[in-house]
Design an enzyme around this catalytic site. Sequence first.
Site, PDB file in Angstrom:
ATOM      1  N   CYS A 133       0.851  -1.199   0.235  1.00  0.00           N
ATOM      2  CA  CYS A 133      -0.019  -0.226  -0.236  1.00  0.00           C
ATOM      3  C   CYS A 133       0.544   1.129   0.250  1.00  0.00           C
ATOM      4  O   CYS A 133       1.651   0.980   0.428  1.00  0.00           O
ATOM      5  CB  CYS A 133      -1.017   0.220   0.747  1.00  0.00           C
ATOM      6  N   CYS A 136       0.349   3.106   3.697  1.00  0.00           N
ATOM      7  CA  CYS A 136       0.519   2.484   5.492  1.00  0.00           C
ATOM      8  C   CYS A 136       1.576   1.283   5.068  1.00  0.00           C
ATOM      9  O   CYS A 136       2.055   0.984   5.874  1.00  0.00           O
ATOM     10  CB  CYS A 136      -0.420   1.734   5.773  1.00  0.00           C
ATOM     11  N   ASP A 357      35.314   6.275  50.390  1.00  0.00           N
ATOM     12  CA  ASP A 357      36.216   6.174  49.905  1.00  0.00           C
ATOM     13  C   ASP A 357      36.462   4.791  50.133  1.00  0.00           C
ATOM     14  O   ASP A 357      35.883   4.117  50.741  1.00  0.00           O
ATOM     15  CB  ASP A 357      37.118   7.149  50.585  1.00  0.00           C
TER      16      ASP A 357
END
Length: 541
Positions: A133, A136, A357
């Site tokens: 198509c 689409c 740390d």
Amino acid sequence: MYIIYMYLFKYLDALQVLQAQLIGKTTSFLEFQKMSEVTDASCAAAASTVTGGVPGPGDNGDSRGHEAAQSIHSDVVKDLLSLGVCERCIFRLVAIRGFDSVFSSVSTSTLRSRNAVDGDTSVPSESDHSGVCIVCLGVLQFIYSDDKQTVVKMESNSDFATRIAEFVKQSHHEFDSFGLEVSVPSVITENESAVMSYLKGKYESEVWLDTERTSVKDALKNLILDLLKNSLDAKSDSSPFRIRLTYTNSPNEVDSAAETKGEQKRRRTDKENGSNCMLQNSLKKVYKPCSLEVLFHKMPIYFGGRYLKFSRNVSQTRWIIDDERMGEASVEEIIGSNILPACFGDNYKFHAAGREDIDVRMLGSGRPFLLEIQNPRRFPSVDLLKEIEAKMNNLENKLVGVRNLTLLENHCWNLMREGEGEKRKQYAALVWISRPLEDKDLESISSLKELKILQRTPVRVLHRRSPLDREKIIHWMNIEKIEGNCQYFLLHLCTQAGTYIKEFVHGDLGRTSPSIGSILGCRVEILQLDVTDVKMDFLDD
């Protein structure tokens, strides 16, 4: 009601035929009476069908589809078929009634027969109309290219929904509801706009031109959503589990005709003459259907708890410098690698309320954390979470521990972030001073409450932090003597979140003021540091 209308139309048609025959004197009164009785019986049968029982879905759908096919102007059907527009797009663009799954069963042959298109040499035959198509690009025809670039064509919306359901089941996601998303390329919108501009120019007085049209994305959802719900035995809502159909079209598969001045002139002439040559020039020609990728994604889930770090050689997160790992492991990897497999997720992210740390231990009640699992396929049970927690707490190396491991709601992320800036933290530091510790030192330190200090960004983090002055609060402090050594002691303190403890102890070349060194009036060094508590209302016992 549709069945009643259909039989009424047949009744009126029969009356018109009979009227013509009576005028031409080609029938008798008995024949007229006989045909009237047949038509009346048909209407009575229709009425009894409606009043005696609800018509089946197939009958209702066929009636709606045929009625919609009859409502479309035959010239419009001819125009759109000649352009290469599929039957579902014709219904979607020009049918007055809303587009739904009923129209999945109406074929091109139905449109042709209902609108007297067959035999019209200006319209391509049905066998010639088997391509993609132009609007689409095959989406509503259930034609697509798979990941191997092989063209796949499903015979119906039911077959297509079954194929999607099979893909979903192969993904091994656990869900009881889902959301359906559809993405299509922009050329679909562009070609649809070109077709509608042409129709508005030629059929400007038609009522259907002013009606709201169903988009390709919504039309596809209407065609397959109910079928998917049945196949997956799940409801459709705003679920965290999403099924996404992504249609793409390669630029090599679309040709857009560039207009010369002569073509522009012909376009104006075509518009005046109502020719569709103008439309043909503006449409982007498509030679292959869209490629389809079916993706599944579940919104992240969060696990929370508190972690403890017992080693001074474990970072909070994975730490790599110049392709070399810093530390023997990380909290992030230990926790994430144990929880991720239980969820069958794609990846994880680790979030914590602050950080320590690599050489600082995290003791006491632990530090609050969240682990975000991305695209999880399963939700671990409470019992399984307890097993995972016990496994991490009993590892041979004893690097990390976990407390209160729990599956959380999404809003807990915000709760942790909100509480992060307000929390208090307690520490224990092993400190050395350049002179013997005196009793007055203990008193001078412990007497300081809610001490305000000013910290410039520490030298050790200037390479990654902005040079700013930060005011912080030391809530309380006290000194614990170490027996047998007068130059070492344990400093216990509680501070505002974000305080640089190491710099508060030694002063950082005067960048933190006041400091323990300036208060005691001597050189001070911090040798070891532990976080002993994080005061925060998050997953406490």
